[in-house]
Scaffold this active site. Structure first.
Site, PDB file in Angstrom:
ATOM      1  CB  THR A 161      -1.123   0.231   1.090  1.00 18.46           C
ATOM      2  OG1 THR A 161      -0.520  -0.091   2.937  1.00 18.46           O
ATOM      3  CG2 THR A 161      -1.880  -1.109   1.012  1.00 18.46           C
ATOM      4  NE  ARG A 195      15.480  14.911  -0.564  1.00 18.49           N
ATOM      5  CZ  ARG A 195      15.241  13.730  -0.552  1.00 18.49           C
ATOM      6  NH1 ARG A 195      14.660  12.753  -1.491  1.00 18.49           N
ATOM      7  NH2 ARG A 195      15.278  13.103   0.671  1.00 18.49           N
ATOM      8  CG  ASN A 221      12.417   9.094  -7.323  1.00 18.55           C
ATOM      9  OD1 ASN A 221      11.492   9.903  -8.381  1.00 18.55           O
ATOM     10  ND2 ASN A 221      11.785   9.106  -5.920  1.00 18.55           N
ATOM     11  CB  SER A 263       8.464  10.907  -4.229  1.00 21.70           C
ATOM     12  OG  SER A 263       9.383  11.077  -5.751  1.00 21.70           O
ATOM     13  N   GLY A 264      11.334  10.973  -3.113  1.00 20.74           N
ATOM     14  CA  GLY A 264      12.301   9.953  -2.314  1.00 20.74           C
ATOM     15  C   GLY A 264      11.865   9.738  -0.769  1.00 20.74           C
ATOM     16  CD  GLN A 271      19.333  12.255  -3.239  1.00 21.54           C
ATOM     17  OE1 GLN A 271      19.956  12.215  -3.434  1.00 21.54           O
ATOM     18  NE2 GLN A 271      18.398  11.421  -3.134  1.00 21.54           N
ATOM     19  CB  CYS A 295      16.172   5.990  -5.494  1.00 22.48           C
ATOM     20  SG  CYS A 295      15.707   6.941  -3.762  1.00 22.48           S
ATOM     21  CG  HIS A 338      16.039  10.853  -7.354  1.00 23.10           C
ATOM     22  ND1 HIS A 338      14.924  11.557  -6.838  1.00 23.10           N
ATOM     23  CD2 HIS A 338      16.742   9.685  -6.194  1.00 23.10           C
ATOM     24  CE1 HIS A 338      14.558  10.639  -5.654  1.00 23.10           C
ATOM     25  NE2 HIS A 338      15.918   9.716  -5.482  1.00 23.10           N
ATOM     26  CE  LYS A 353      19.941   4.888   2.581  1.00 22.75           C
ATOM     27  NZ  LYS A 353      19.114   5.337   2.771  1.00 22.75           N
TER      28      LYS A 353
END
Length: 352
Positions: A15, A251, A331, A163-164, A160, A133, A258, A229
């Site tokens: 979900t 961001r 992403n 929505s990340g 970015q 992502c 992205h 990362k």
């Protein structure tokens, strides 16, 4: 193998923002699955979601939901994955996990099918990790160039999408845009901040009419978790454990997709013509590069599509072994749901 035409698949976290995209992808790709079980937290249980054109009821996450499941795609927070992925694996399920919980575990392959598909076969813990992502938005293009030229240094800046940071990130940007739309804000120090107040959501600063040079949580020496990362995952995926990598994550006020600027140094001299040839033919990459005609990838064009888009391909002015690129990818699709689905399809092909 289960009864029925194909392996049984569980989608855990069905979900969420990425789970929603996973269900779209399962409905768009060739249908290789037998039963598909939709799993989420107890508060989402009982909801009905469409997958493969059928309404399917969401069941609550429990040990029993993995009975008879061959492959599970997880899109849940790190701590939930850390707890539940080993439980599923212990029941014989191959887990494809989109969280950060297992990415740097030496016994868990970190897989991008276009780059290192062979690593998916060796999974001592029964778990395969999906990269972050931001890494995924560039690594398919970089992998193709590395295979030809041999990568030896990487400098990237990311731009970015909100929505990340999940659905809260998207909500925050839309709220802030409604506060600043039709105003003269953005013309004096602090005016945007005053208008936004404490409605910054998951971000440390306003993101509307702004860029924020921060993504993730604080790590040693001022680096962010998102930057680490990109460095650690790129090294693992490309099999270059000592690759020098410098990253700055930013961001930007974009909903989804992205982008990154990439400065990549290689073993030998490179030519733009050969680089373009490689990128134009690499699986999962689209070359969109004609600055004279105003053609290069932007998030507004890339959102909702699967490939890694590459433009602005130039040789570095002061280094004949280096290339400059601009890359862009959705992403939520290649950056999350699509890559997870591609890994699951690789494992399913092994089982058939």
């Amino acid at each position: 193998m289960t009864a029925g035409p194909g392996p049984t698949l569980a989608v855990v976290g069905a979900t969420g923002a990425v789970g929603t995209v996973m269900l779209q992808i399962l409905s768009q790709h060739a249908d290789i699955w037998g039963e598909i079980r939709l799993v989420a937290s107890p508060r989402s249980a009982g909801r009905k979601l469409a997958v493969r054109g059928e309404e399917t009821e969401v069941v609550a996450l429990s040990e029993e939901v993995f009975d008879g499941v061959d492959i599970a795609m997880f899109d849940v927070p790190d701590e939930v994955a850390a707890h539940w992925a080993p439980i599923a694996a212990a029941r014989g399920v191959v887990v494809v996990d989109n969280s950060a919980a297992f990415r740097m575990d030496p016994d868990v392959p970190l897989v991008v099918p276009e780059v290192n598909a062979h690593t998916a076969r060796v999974r001592p813990r029964g778990i395969i990790a999906n990269p972050n992502c931001t890494t995924l938005s560039m690594i398919v293009a970089l992998g193709a160039l590395h295979a030809e030229f041999g990568l030896r240094e990487l400098v990237v800046s990311s731009y970015q999408a909100v929505s990340g940071a999940g659905q809260a990130g998207v909500r925050t940007l839309r709220q802030q845009l409604s506060l600043v739309a039709g105003t003269e804000l953005g013309t004096s120090p602090g005016d945007v901040r005053r208008a936004v107040g404490d409605r910054t959501g998951p971000f440390p600063e306003p993101v509307a009419l702004n860029v924020v040079p921060w993504a993730g949580t604080l790590r040693e020496d001022g680096w962010s978790s998102e930057e680490m990362k990109v460095r650690d995952e790129s090294r693992k995926i490309l099999g270059l454990p000592r690759l020098p990598v410098a990253v700055t994550c930013v961001r930007v006020p974009v909903v989804t997709a992205h982008s990154l600027t990439v400065h990549a140094r290689f073993e030998d001299e490179v030519t733009v013509d050969r680089a373009r040839e490689i990128l134009a033919t690499a699986p999962g990459v689209v070359l969109c590069d004609d600055p004279a005609a105003g053609e290069f990838p932007t998030p507004a064009d890339v959102v909702g599509t699967d490939p890694t888009w590459v433009g602005r391909v130039r040789r570095a002015l002061d280094d004949p072994t280096a290339l400059e690129l601009f890359v862009c990818g959705d992403n939520l699709r290649k950056g999350a749901a699509l890559n997870t689905a591609q890994i699951a399809e690789l494992v399913a092909a092994e089982m058939s």
